[in-house]
Design a protein around this motif. Structure first.
Motif, mmCIF file in Angstrom:
data_model
loop_
_atom_site.group_PDB
_atom_site.id
_atom_site.type_symbol
_atom_site.label_atom_id
_atom_site.label_comp_id
_atom_site.label_asym_id
_atom_site.label_seq_id
_atom_site.Cartn_x
_atom_site.Cartn_y
_atom_site.Cartn_z
ATOM 1 N N PRO A 286 -4.203 11.570 23.567
ATOM 2 C CA PRO A 286 -3.948 12.902 22.731
ATOM 3 C C PRO A 286 -4.588 14.045 23.670
ATOM 4 N N ILE A 287 -5.714 13.784 24.231
ATOM 5 C CA ILE A 287 -6.540 14.991 24.799
ATOM 6 C C ILE A 287 -5.512 15.317 25.994
ATOM 7 N N LEU A 288 -5.190 14.333 26.846
ATOM 8 C CA LEU A 288 -4.368 14.534 28.034
ATOM 9 C C LEU A 288 -3.146 15.552 27.687
ATOM 10 N N VAL A 289 -2.341 14.903 26.614
ATOM 11 C CA VAL A 289 -1.210 15.628 26.232
ATOM 12 C C VAL A 289 -1.431 17.013 25.870
ATOM 13 N N ILE A 290 -2.431 17.392 25.199
ATOM 14 C CA ILE A 290 -2.885 18.850 24.681
ATOM 15 C C ILE A 290 -3.152 19.708 25.893
ATOM 16 N N LEU A 291 -3.944 19.049 26.859
ATOM 17 C CA LEU A 291 -4.376 19.808 28.078
ATOM 18 C C LEU A 291 -2.967 20.213 28.854
ATOM 19 N N THR B 170 -16.474 15.641 12.404
ATOM 20 C CA THR B 170 -15.820 15.063 11.230
ATOM 21 C C THR B 170 -15.898 13.573 11.465
ATOM 22 N N ASP B 171 -16.796 12.958 12.173
ATOM 23 C CA ASP B 171 -16.838 11.504 12.276
ATOM 24 C C ASP B 171 -15.743 10.835 12.587
ATOM 25 N N LYS B 172 -15.236 11.326 13.926
ATOM 26 C CA LYS B 172 -14.157 10.685 14.479
ATOM 27 C C LYS B 172 -12.963 10.664 13.562
ATOM 28 N N ARG B 173 -12.630 11.852 13.126
ATOM 29 C CA ARG B 173 -11.002 11.896 12.454
ATOM 30 C C ARG B 173 -10.099 12.482 13.381
ATOM 31 N N LEU B 174 -9.224 11.671 14.094
ATOM 32 C CA LEU B 174 -8.514 11.814 14.913
ATOM 33 C C LEU B 174 -7.588 13.097 14.795
ATOM 34 N N TRP B 175 -6.876 13.253 13.825
ATOM 35 C CA TRP B 175 -6.134 14.162 13.573
ATOM 36 C C TRP B 175 -6.735 15.644 13.385
ATOM 37 N N VAL B 176 -8.100 15.563 12.960
ATOM 38 C CA VAL B 176 -8.817 16.780 13.072
ATOM 39 C C VAL B 176 -8.921 17.536 14.408
ATOM 40 N N GLY B 177 -9.435 16.291 15.304
ATOM 41 C CA GLY B 177 -9.382 16.668 16.712
ATOM 42 C C GLY B 177 -8.225 17.448 17.517
ATOM 43 N N ILE B 178 -6.933 16.630 17.311
ATOM 44 C CA ILE B 178 -5.590 17.046 17.850
ATOM 45 C C ILE B 178 -5.396 18.260 17.281
ATOM 46 N N ILE B 179 -5.350 18.408 16.131
ATOM 47 C CA ILE B 179 -4.860 19.810 15.405
ATOM 48 C C ILE B 179 -5.755 20.970 15.749
ATOM 49 N N THR B 180 -7.025 20.892 15.698
ATOM 50 C CA THR B 180 -7.931 21.965 16.127
ATOM 51 C C THR B 180 -7.794 22.182 17.416
ATOM 52 N N ALA B 181 -7.713 21.234 18.367
ATOM 53 C CA ALA B 181 -7.797 21.547 19.889
ATOM 54 C C ALA B 181 -6.368 22.161 20.245
ATOM 55 N N LEU B 182 -5.381 21.544 19.799
ATOM 56 C CA LEU B 182 -3.876 22.077 20.082
ATOM 57 C C LEU B 182 -3.835 23.465 19.566
ATOM 58 N N PHE B 183 -4.043 23.624 18.608
ATOM 59 C CA PHE B 183 -3.912 25.017 18.044
ATOM 60 C C PHE B 183 -4.813 26.096 18.859
ATOM 61 N N PHE B 184 -6.161 25.580 19.108
ATOM 62 C CA PHE B 184 -6.998 26.542 19.863
ATOM 63 C C PHE B 184 -6.163 26.761 21.486
ATOM 64 N N GLY B 185 -5.835 25.527 22.026
ATOM 65 C CA GLY B 185 -5.326 25.589 23.301
ATOM 66 C C GLY B 185 -4.086 26.711 23.338
ATOM 67 N N ILE B 186 -2.973 26.588 22.515
ATOM 68 C CA ILE B 186 -1.944 27.329 22.701
ATOM 69 C C ILE B 186 -1.533 28.577 21.725
ATOM 70 N N HIS B 187 -2.756 28.718 21.101
ATOM 71 C CA HIS B 187 -2.377 30.077 20.141
ATOM 72 C C HIS B 187 -2.448 31.477 20.746
ATOM 73 N N PRO B 188 -1.176 32.227 20.521
ATOM 74 C CA PRO B 188 -0.924 33.473 21.255
ATOM 75 C C PRO B 188 -1.939 34.498 21.338
ATOM 76 N N MET B 189 -2.757 34.498 20.234
ATOM 77 C CA MET B 189 -3.992 35.440 20.078
ATOM 78 C C MET B 189 -4.977 34.834 21.217
ATOM 79 N N HIS B 190 -5.130 33.780 21.871
ATOM 80 C CA HIS B 190 -6.039 33.520 22.632
ATOM 81 C C HIS B 190 -5.633 33.967 24.026
ATOM 82 N N VAL B 191 -4.094 34.423 24.451
ATOM 83 C CA VAL B 191 -3.800 34.748 25.662
ATOM 84 C C VAL B 191 -4.536 35.876 26.152
ATOM 85 N N GLU B 192 -5.007 36.902 25.362
ATOM 86 C CA GLU B 192 -5.644 37.835 25.832
ATOM 87 C C GLU B 192 -7.326 37.640 26.769
#
Length: 576
Positions: free
Chosen positions: A25-30, A125-147
């Motif tokens: 999941p990390i590799l895919v998100i990156l 969150t004690d290794k809750r996989l989907w929490v890591g996936i969604i938080t990191a994915l949205f952090f990585g790709i969100h348009p407000m972070h382009v600046e």
């Protein structure tokens, strides 16, 4: 310990913090994040602070003793961020003024931050996989972070977040085994974050939020171990206040206390709205054109009601849903310092301010979706929840990819801002500045005039008009332009220096000297004013005064060629 034991220990640590289940999941998100931000690698510099930070900054052109002394002891671009300057120095050493190296470094840091955000969300969150996936994915790709990523001058954002989030990971390691060495590493990372951007002063408060989320007992130990962190934050906070109180306070500081509260509430609501629907993004969002005496538009007056609702949700969550309170407070703590209670700068909100703060909201979304996926009574909501996450991911990726192209150069950037809001006087001013720098006086004047028509109380376009008229020897128009700029911004040293040049050209030397003196009083590092005043003393054959001013200019900027040449001429005339 044998080499084999060392290797086994390292593998155990790696498997503990980066287990097999999260590596793909990390590799895919990156990879997705890298593709989304790939267009930024071909972007140029812009005329928005990139000159101050890079293209016209002599202090990043090598690791000389003088440069390092300035970087660590003097503010640059109205901020104290020596580690950011050092990172830019490395870029200059290896690539001079090739923008691709600066953009590549920003993207690398953003990818590293995305990786750290995944680990933080996952382990918090004690290794809750989907929490890591969604938080990191949205952090990585969100348009407000382009600046923060596509703008070279925002190196400080991606760099301070790099140390900030890695510091939170170190703190989680400390909470897990109570080993003091991890707390020491956390303190070092906090310091590095502060040296990258003063926004990290909230770090110890975020540590307390982590304590709250992890159910630590509120003992004396919890607060005692935070004392070094708060001490660092206080020191850097005082340094920043001293710098910005005299240099970075915006021109629109006349608003009342109630209006400032409205602006802060508007900012919170705007940031949350743009998190869900990041549309009509702009490089600059001006304050409302209304003066302080006039009432604000209705949108500014109703937003406090929504903010009260957000605070109510956070309080309710203390008893019901701790994760909701943690996420909201993480967002509010990291956004609080830029909510324009004090008008620093001339923009009411900015995309870059969400770079770290959005992690709190992304965590809320991640935990909410993970709860739906894990609990049987939410079974019917699983497909809709994943569908919404998928749709948002596609939308965010497409918008970010397009937004990177907006940051291609100054023209694309400011034309986009004007297209989004044809009353954006700040964007007209910056586009006019670009045309001025590229010797297109006609287009420059047209943009400055449009900016003044929209907001006649903004000083910068007047002084740029003064530049143009002065360069064409149209002194009758240049002088009132500079005078108007000084009237609107009486604490700006550059404006006095420029009007002094105008007086000099019209042979009103006594007035010129007074303006140069005022420029130096307002900014003791105004080396151009020292040089300009020295020229008058030189022509009046007041050689000792002239030599003292030339020396002062060169002490501030040893690489200033005009002062060097003028001083040599003076010494020759003095028979030296």
């Amino acid at each position: 310990m044998t080499r084999r034991q060392d290797t086994t220990k390292e593998l155990n640590w790696l498997n503990k913090w980066i287990p097999n289940e999260i590596r793909l999941p990390i590799l895919v998100i990156l990879v997705i994040t890298g593709i989304v931000f790939f267009p930024a690698l071909s972007n140029s510099f812009t005329n928005w602070d990139d000159g101050l930070y890079v293209t016209q900054n002599p202090y990043i052109q090598g690791f000389s003793i003088e440069n390092l002394k300035t970087i660590f002891t003097e503010p640059i671009a109205n901020n104290y961020h020596p580690l950011t300057m050092i990172s830019l120095t490395f870029n200059y050493i290896f690539g001079k003024l090739n923008p691709s190296g600066y953009h590549s470094t920003n993207l690398f840091l953003h990818l590293a931050n995305t990786f750290f955000v995944f680990l933080f969300a996952y382990h918090l969150t004690d290794k809750r996989l989907w929490v890591g996936i969604i938080t990191a994915l949205f952090f990585g790709i969100h348009p407000m972070h382009v600046e923060s990523v596509a703008w070279v001058s925002e190196r400080k954002d991606v760099l301070y977040t790099f140390f900030f989030v890695s510091g939170l990971l170190s703190y989680l390691a400390y909470l897990k085994n109570e080993k003091t060495k991890y707390l020491g590493v956390t303190l070092i990372l906090c310091l590095l974050s502060l040296l990258s951007k003063p926004a990290a002063v909230v770090f110890p408060i975020v540590l307390l939020l982590v304590d709250y989320y992890k159910n630590r007992e509120w003992s004396g130990k919890v607060f005692l171990e935070k004392i070094p962190f708060f001490a660092l934050s206080i020191v850097f906070g005082v340094i920043t206040l001293n710098i910005q109180s005299s240099t970075a306070i915006g021109e629109f500081s006349q608003f009342s206390f109630i209006q400032r509260i409205s602006f802060a509430c508007y900012g919170i609501v705007a940031y949350l709205t743009k998190l869900v629907l990041p549309l009509n993004l702009s490089a600059l969002y001006p304050y409302p054109v209304q003066s302080a005496a006039e009432s604000l538009p209705a949108i500014y007056m109703v937003t406090p009601i929504f903010v009260l609702g957000i605070i109510g949700a956070a309080i309710w969550g203390i008893r019901k849903h701790k994760w909701l309170t943690f996420g909201l407070l993480f967002f509010l703590v990291n956004i609080a310092l830029v909510l324009q209670f004090v008008t620093v700068g001339n923009a009411i909100i900015a995309d870059r301010y969400t770079y770290l703060s959005y992690v709190g909201i992304f965590l809320i979304i991640g935990i909410g979706v993970d709860t739906i996926l894990q609990k049987p009574n939410f079974k019917k909501w699983r497909i809709p929840a994943l569908g919404i996450i998928g749709a948002l991911s596609i939308m965010y990726s497409a918008l970010s990819f397009q937004r990177c192209a907006v940051w291609k150069n100054s023209i694309t950037l400011w034309t986009d801002a004007i297209k989004k809001d044809n009353q954006n006087f700040l964007a007209f001013t910056k586009r006019g500045e670009h045309y001025y720098n590229n010797k297109d006086a006609k287009k420059a004047l047209d943009n400055f005039d449009k900016a003044i028509a929209i907001q006649p109380n903004y000083a910068l376009p007047y002084t740029y008009k003064g530049f143009i008229f002065l360069s064409t020897k149209n002194y009758d128009k240049a002088l009132p332009s500079y005078t108007k700029a000084i009237e609107l911004s009486p604490n700006n040293a550059d404006f006095y220096n420029q009007r002094g040049r105008c007086y000099y050209e019209t042979n009103e030397w006594a007035k010129a000297i007074e303006d140069y003196k005022q420029a130096i009083t307002l900014n003791p590092n105004a080396y151009k004013a020292y040089n300009n005043r020295a020229i008058i003393y030189h022509r009046n054959q007041e050689y000792e005064k002239a030599l003292a001013d030339y020396d002062a200019a060169l002490k501030i900027n040893p690489n200033y060629p005009s002062a060097t040449q003028n001083r040599a001429t003076l010494l020759n005339e003095m028979g030296n």
